[in-house]
Design an enzyme around this catalytic site. Structure first.
Site, short mmCIF file in Angstrom:
data_model
loop_
_atom_site.label_atom_id
_atom_site.label_comp_id
_atom_site.label_asym_id
_atom_site.label_seq_id
_atom_site.Cartn_x
_atom_site.Cartn_y
_atom_site.Cartn_z
N GLY A 1 37.44 55.54 41.16
CA GLY A 1 36.56 56.39 41.44
C GLY A 1 35.34 56.24 42.41
O GLY A 1 35.00 54.99 42.60
N SER B 1 36.83 35.93 32.41
CA SER B 1 36.72 36.59 31.26
C SER B 1 36.92 35.70 30.03
O SER B 1 37.60 34.75 30.18
CB SER B 1 37.60 37.70 31.11
OG SER B 1 37.63 38.21 29.88
N TYR C 1 46.55 39.97 31.51
CA TYR C 1 45.42 40.06 32.14
C TYR C 1 44.81 38.79 32.15
O TYR C 1 44.01 38.13 33.29
CB TYR C 1 44.48 41.07 31.45
CG TYR C 1 43.10 41.23 31.72
CD1 TYR C 1 42.55 41.53 33.03
CD2 TYR C 1 41.88 40.55 31.00
CE1 TYR C 1 41.22 41.57 33.47
CE2 TYR C 1 40.67 40.74 31.22
CZ TYR C 1 40.31 40.99 32.39
OH TYR C 1 38.99 40.85 32.59
N ASP D 1 36.08 48.26 48.27
CA ASP D 1 36.73 48.83 47.04
C ASP D 1 37.63 49.85 47.50
O ASP D 1 37.63 50.65 48.48
CB ASP D 1 35.62 49.79 46.19
CG ASP D 1 35.95 49.77 44.80
OD1 ASP D 1 36.89 50.54 44.51
OD2 ASP D 1 35.41 49.08 43.78
#
Ligand SMILES: NC(=O)c1ccc[n+]([C@@H]2O[C@H](COP(=O)([O-])OP(=O)(O)OC[C@H]3O[C@@H](n4cnc5c(N)ncnc54)[C@H](O)[C@@H]3O)[C@@H](O)[C@H]2O)c1
Length: 337
Positions: free
Chosen positions: A39, A120, A144, A34
């Site tokens: 974060g 997706s 996307y 990652d």
């Protein structure tokens, strides 16, 4: 499937961190890759058996290191903000297309066959009928979604030339603990919860009658772990999610009620790319995997709200970057969400 060496890209993210833990729980050796743009907060949930590698899927050397000794790749790393992709198409394609291709290339060079990819429902675009079956035409309506369809095509091509076994899952509206609440561009569930925690009005684009099926995190993590290795699912995309459908307005009302928030919904202009009604048929997953979503929206919301209250309200983090200013929805430029 047991005792494999598995790489999860995007493993510090919402779904990736749950997936990494579930794979580890099932007796595998798990490494995550990652770049931490989302974060590092989810690393706190890991024990030291999960190997954490910092690196970028767009960087060939990082991918080369990440695939070393690996048997299976679960590729989740992505810039996954659908509405935002309309005004940052280049950035979106860089991560979701180029990053995916580099990862795939290095997986092939390392002789890895099994490659799972989280596509997706967005790839279907505006459906001709609902619930959408896997045989429906992919007709993406935003950048996307284009990236998801495109990478599905890459996987098919390398399957057809005998290089990999792709496992493609099409998820829809996944929510649950660890999903970022500070991201104003995606995830209607955490945005509504965060708004209620802050005592602010949840914003709804359009009239709120958009219909969606909101899927609790465990209802996507368990099946994706189950499907890799099943020959019938090689190069055979599968919808994974619940068939329980709600309007966005009902979701907002449920959130307000469960959180006992003293706020009212605010309705604002439609976004360019919102599909009105979209949810999937999951009978193929039922037939081939014995899959059925187990967690109702009410139950999943209770668990998510409990987690969110522990974490506390978050400030929304705006992305001061646009490639097409005139397509940047004013709710973002005015930092209203
Ligand atoms: N959440 C949903 O409802 C949903 C629905 C359908 C599909 N998906 C797909 O599932 C996957 C995971 O989604 P999520 O909701 O967990 O997203 P997320 O944003 O929480 O996780 C994505 C992770 O990828 C990392 N990342 C981004 N760019 C990277 C790069 N270039 N190199 C390495 N790491 C990078 C981020 O730091 C983050 O940790 C994505 O591919 C997404 O498109 C999600």
């Amino acid at each position: 499937m047991s005792g494999k060496n598995i790489l999860v890209t995007g493993g510090a993210g919402f779904i990736g961190s749950h997936l990494a833990q579930e794979l580890e729980k099932r007796g595998n050796n798990v490494r995550i890759l990652d770049n931490f743009v989302g974060g590092k907060q989810n690393l706190n949930y890991f024990d030291d058996k999960i190997e954490v590698m910092e690196g970028d899927c767009c960087n060939r050397d990082d991918c080369k290191k990440a695939v070393k000794g690996i048997d299976q790749v679960f590729h989740l790393a992505a810039h996954a903000a659908e509405g935002q992709s309309v005004f940052i198409p280049e950035f979106n394609a860089q991560t979701n297309i180029m990053g995916s291709i580099v990862m795939l290339t290095e997986a092939i060079n390392a002789g890895i066959e099994e490659f799972a990819f989280t596509s997706s429902i967005a790839a279907y675009g505006k459906p001709e009928s609902v619930p959408i079956k896997e045989i429906a035409k992919l007709n993406p309506e935003d950048p996307y979604a284009v990236t998801k369809k495109t990478f599905e095509d890459y996987l098919r091509v390398y399957y057809e030339i005998g290089q990999i076994k792709p496992y493609i899952v099409r998820f829809f509206n996944v929510y649950g603990p660890r999903q970022r609440m500070d991201d104003p561009y995606r995830g209607v569930v955490p945005i509504f919860i965060n708004k209620c925690l802050k005592g602010e009005r949840p914003l709804i684009f359009d009239d709120g009658l958009q219909k969606r099926a909101f899927t609790y995190i465990t209802d996507v993590v368990e099946p994706i772990c189950d499907l890799v290795g099943k020959e019938k699912l090689v190069n055979n995309p599968i919808n994974i999610g619940t068939e329980e459908v709600y309007t966005v307005k009902e979701l907002a009302e449920m959130t307000i009620e469960k959180m006992k928030a003293d706020v009212e919904i605010e309705f604002i202009n439609k976004r360019t790319s919102d599909v009105k009604v979209t949810y999937c048929d999951t009978s193929k997953a039922k037939e081939l995997l014995g899959y059925k979503a187990k967690v109702s929206l009410s139950e999943g919301m209770d668990k998510t709200i409990e987690w969110a209250k522990e974490v506390g309200a978050q400030d929304f983090k705006y992305f001061d970057y646009t490639e097409i200013p005139k397509l940047t929805h004013k709710s973002y430029t005015s930092k209203k969400i």
